[in-house]
Scaffold this motif. Structure first.
Motif, short mmCIF file in Angstrom:
data_model
loop_
_atom_site.label_atom_id
_atom_site.label_comp_id
_atom_site.label_asym_id
_atom_site.label_seq_id
_atom_site.Cartn_x
_atom_site.Cartn_y
_atom_site.Cartn_z
N LEU A 159 0.82 -1.36 0.01
CA LEU A 159 0.04 0.07 -0.12
C LEU A 159 0.84 1.26 -0.08
O LEU A 159 2.13 1.30 0.38
CB LEU A 159 -1.02 -0.02 1.08
N SER A 160 0.13 2.45 -0.41
CA SER A 160 0.88 3.65 -0.34
C SER A 160 -0.24 4.56 0.43
O SER A 160 -1.53 4.24 0.19
CB SER A 160 1.30 4.36 -1.56
N THR A 190 2.25 10.21 -0.57
CA THR A 190 2.38 11.04 -1.78
C THR A 190 2.37 12.29 -1.37
O THR A 190 2.79 13.49 -2.06
CB THR A 190 1.02 10.77 -2.91
N ASP A 245 -2.97 -2.98 -2.23
CA ASP A 245 -3.30 -4.23 -3.14
C ASP A 245 -3.73 -5.46 -2.32
O ASP A 245 -3.23 -6.21 -1.68
CB ASP A 245 -1.92 -4.44 -3.97
N LEU A 268 -4.16 5.22 -0.16
CA LEU A 268 -4.36 5.56 -1.27
C LEU A 268 -4.41 4.63 -2.32
O LEU A 268 -5.35 4.40 -3.13
CB LEU A 268 -3.28 6.31 -1.75
N ARG A 269 -3.52 3.67 -2.27
CA ARG A 269 -3.67 2.40 -3.00
C ARG A 269 -3.24 1.13 -2.08
O ARG A 269 -2.52 1.31 -1.19
CB ARG A 269 -2.26 2.47 -4.03
N ARG A 282 -1.99 8.74 1.25
CA ARG A 282 -1.97 10.23 0.78
C ARG A 282 -2.16 10.83 2.07
O ARG A 282 -3.37 10.72 2.44
CB ARG A 282 -2.79 10.34 -0.21
#
Ligand code: IP8
Length: 260
Positions: A105-106, A140, A116, A113-114, A108
């Motif tokens: 993951l990432s 981000t 998987d 934000l993302r 924000r």
């Protein structure tokens, strides 16, 4: 499927850097193995993550070049802890595989934000035991920030709707006040997020209990909203986890999911 978090204070000595509680983790691994359930396991960072994260102020994001070393070291240390947890699970013949948060993951500005989720699905389908953990991840807005094990619990609970969400702690569950300092403290056995919210706004509640409870509430509220029960139990006591996985009622706090 059960979603379980081994808290950082159960699996490490939080007062000293990088001290792994091998005996406790070995016993918890055996309790998971004996229960024969499908599990996703998350673990906290304990003294493998929090000491460096604080020293380098990683939670606030990237502000100074020296933090790069701190972020890299912290990521390496939580990965070391993860390897120790995996070894304990493997010793009990559990097919544990690592899915580090910084890979799946990432964020924000601290928010997901993302993610998987498909990796979890694929490993679960093959009867692996996916293991993830509190980590330093890309953000981000902030450059990097901390993804706690609690955030992972929230995301995975809402996505996969496990039978139960279990937090393995170094205490029996929630109390009305600090049992170490207040003899009138009572143990909370069954509750709801609504009840706990009222509790934290009561003016006579001790600040430390309120603070601890608010943190837990923030994590548990979305899980309850998804209709899932959350159980808090003591991982230092033999078979509390095993009995709970077997559906037996032990001393624990249950925060009931809302009807959906
Ligand atoms: O122990 C924190 O995860 P937690 C992760 O689940 C780091 O709060 C790297 C401090």
């Amino acid at each position: 499927m059960f979603l379980i978090k081994f808290g950082g204070s159960v699996i490490t000595d939080k007062t000293q850097p990088c001290v792994f509680k091998a005996d406790v983790v070995d016993r918890l691994a055996s309790e998971v193995q004996r229960a024969h359930k499908d599990v996703i396991l998350i673990h906290g960072a304990g003294s493998f993550g929090h000491i460096l994260a604080k020293q380098y102020r990683l939670h606030d994001g990237y502000k100074q070049k020296r933090q790069l070393k701190g972020a890299a070291l912290t990521q390496a240390q939580v990965q070391q802890l993860n390897t120790l947890v995996l070894h304990a699970l493997h010793a009990h013949h559990l097919p544990a595989v690592s899915l580090p948060a910084h890979v799946i993951l990432s964020l924000r500005n601290h928010k997901p934000l993302r993610v998987d989720y498909s990796l979890f699905t694929r490993y679960l389908d093959m009867k692996f035991l996916p293991v993830s953990f509190g980590d330093v991840v890309l953000d981000t807005t902030l450059g990097f920030s901390i993804c706690s094990g609690d955030l992972l619990m929230q995301l995975l609970a809402v996505k996969f709707k496990p039978e139960k969400v279990i937090f393995v702690l170094d205490e029996d569950g929630l109390y009305s006040a600090n049992p170490k300092t207040d003899r009138s403290a009572t143990f909370i056995q069954d509750t709801t997020v609504g009840e706990l919210k009222q509790f934290t706004t009561r003016s006579n509640t001790h600040a430390d209990v309120t603070k601890g409870m608010e943190g837990k509430l923030r994590t548990i509220a979305p899980i309850a909203k998804a209709g899932i029960d959350t159980i808090l139990l003591n991982g230092n006591l033999h078979n509390r986890l095993y009995d709970t996985l077997q559906g037996k009622k032990v001393r624990q706090t249950v925060i009931h999911g809302e009807k959906v």
